[in-house]
Design a protein around this motif. Structure first.
Motif, PDB file in Angstrom:
ATOM      1  N   LEU A 218      -7.032   3.555   7.517  1.00 27.63           N
ATOM      2  CA  LEU A 218      -7.548   4.565   6.582  1.00 27.63           C
ATOM      3  C   LEU A 218      -8.145   3.843   5.373  1.00 27.63           C
ATOM      4  O   LEU A 218      -7.492   3.669   4.351  1.00 27.63           O
ATOM      5  N   PRO A 219      -9.419   3.408   5.498  1.00 27.58           N
ATOM      6  CA  PRO A 219     -10.051   2.689   4.392  1.00 27.58           C
ATOM      7  C   PRO A 219     -10.464   3.636   3.271  1.00 27.58           C
ATOM      8  O   PRO A 219     -10.503   4.850   3.452  1.00 27.58           O
ATOM      9  N   ILE A 220     -10.771   3.033   2.132  1.00 31.71           N
ATOM     10  CA  ILE A 220     -11.294   3.779   0.983  1.00 31.71           C
ATOM     11  C   ILE A 220     -12.775   3.438   0.858  1.00 31.71           C
ATOM     12  O   ILE A 220     -13.132   2.257   0.730  1.00 31.71           O
TER      13      ILE A 220
ATOM     14  N   CYS B  80     -18.041  -1.190  10.413  1.00 33.66           N
ATOM     15  CA  CYS B  80     -18.154  -0.892   8.978  1.00 33.66           C
ATOM     16  C   CYS B  80     -16.802  -0.597   8.327  1.00 33.66           C
ATOM     17  O   CYS B  80     -16.742   0.064   7.294  1.00 33.66           O
ATOM     18  N   GLN B  81     -15.720  -1.084   8.921  1.00 31.36           N
ATOM     19  CA  GLN B  81     -14.385  -0.833   8.370  1.00 31.36           C
ATOM     20  C   GLN B  81     -14.250  -1.419   6.958  1.00 31.36           C
ATOM     21  O   GLN B  81     -13.622  -0.820   6.101  1.00 31.36           O
ATOM     22  N   ARG B  82     -14.817  -2.583   6.716  1.00 32.62           N
ATOM     23  CA  ARG B  82     -14.643  -3.254   5.431  1.00 32.62           C
ATOM     24  C   ARG B  82     -15.264  -2.481   4.274  1.00 32.62           C
ATOM     25  O   ARG B  82     -14.685  -2.361   3.206  1.00 32.62           O
ATOM     26  N   THR B  83     -16.452  -1.935   4.492  1.00 36.56           N
ATOM     27  CA  THR B  83     -17.123  -1.179   3.422  1.00 36.56           C
ATOM     28  C   THR B  83     -16.832   0.313   3.521  1.00 36.56           C
ATOM     29  O   THR B  83     -17.054   1.040   2.572  1.00 36.56           O
ATOM     30  N   SER B  84     -16.371   0.740   4.681  1.00 37.48           N
ATOM     31  CA  SER B  84     -16.060   2.135   4.965  1.00 37.48           C
ATOM     32  C   SER B  84     -17.289   3.030   4.814  1.00 37.48           C
ATOM     33  O   SER B  84     -17.216   4.162   4.384  1.00 37.48           O
TER      34      SER B  84
ATOM     35  N   GLU C  12     -12.464  -4.673  -1.481  1.00 41.47           N
ATOM     36  CA  GLU C  12     -11.269  -5.510  -1.649  1.00 41.47           C
ATOM     37  C   GLU C  12     -10.047  -4.864  -0.985  1.00 41.47           C
ATOM     38  O   GLU C  12      -9.309  -5.519  -0.249  1.00 41.47           O
ATOM     39  N   TYR C  13      -9.835  -3.585  -1.249  1.00 39.17           N
ATOM     40  CA  TYR C  13      -8.706  -2.867  -0.641  1.00 39.17           C
ATOM     41  C   TYR C  13      -8.831  -2.864   0.880  1.00 39.17           C
ATOM     42  O   TYR C  13      -7.870  -3.142   1.605  1.00 39.17           O
ATOM     43  N   ASN C  14     -10.027  -2.548   1.369  1.00 40.22           N
ATOM     44  CA  ASN C  14     -10.249  -2.462   2.804  1.00 40.22           C
ATOM     45  C   ASN C  14     -10.056  -3.816   3.476  1.00 40.22           C
ATOM     46  O   ASN C  14      -9.494  -3.897   4.571  1.00 40.22           O
ATOM     47  N   GLN C  15     -10.486  -4.889   2.821  1.00 40.98           N
ATOM     48  CA  GLN C  15     -10.310  -6.236   3.369  1.00 40.98           C
ATOM     49  C   GLN C  15      -8.819  -6.558   3.499  1.00 40.98           C
ATOM     50  O   GLN C  15      -8.381  -7.077   4.522  1.00 40.98           O
ATOM     51  N   LYS C  16      -8.036  -6.240   2.486  1.00 39.84           N
ATOM     52  CA  LYS C  16      -6.588  -6.492   2.531  1.00 39.84           C
ATOM     53  C   LYS C  16      -5.931  -5.655   3.622  1.00 39.84           C
ATOM     54  O   LYS C  16      -5.029  -6.122   4.322  1.00 39.84           O
TER      55      LYS C  16
END
Length: 52
Positions: A12-14, A45-49, A19-23
């Motif tokens: 559940l990315p933001i 595109c999970q990292r950038t959401s 930074e949050y998504n990478q962690k």
């Protein structure tokens, strides 16, 4: 042919919080690795959401 253990990450990315998504991804990879996953799959595109 042997079995392959695959981890399909459903996170559940933001949106926009790279930074949050990478962690989040790194933590999930660590967990999957500890469970001996040979393949770890993340959504596009999970990292950038970025959502289409």
């Amino acid at each position: 042919m042997g079995k392959i253990k695959i981890a399909l990450l459903h996170l559940l990315p933001i949106a926009g919080d790279v930074e949050y998504n990478q962690k989040l991804i790194e933590q999930a990879i660590h967990i999957a690795s500890n469970k001996n996953a040979e393949w770890i799959i993340t959504p596009m595109c999970q990292r950038t959401s970025i959502q289409s």
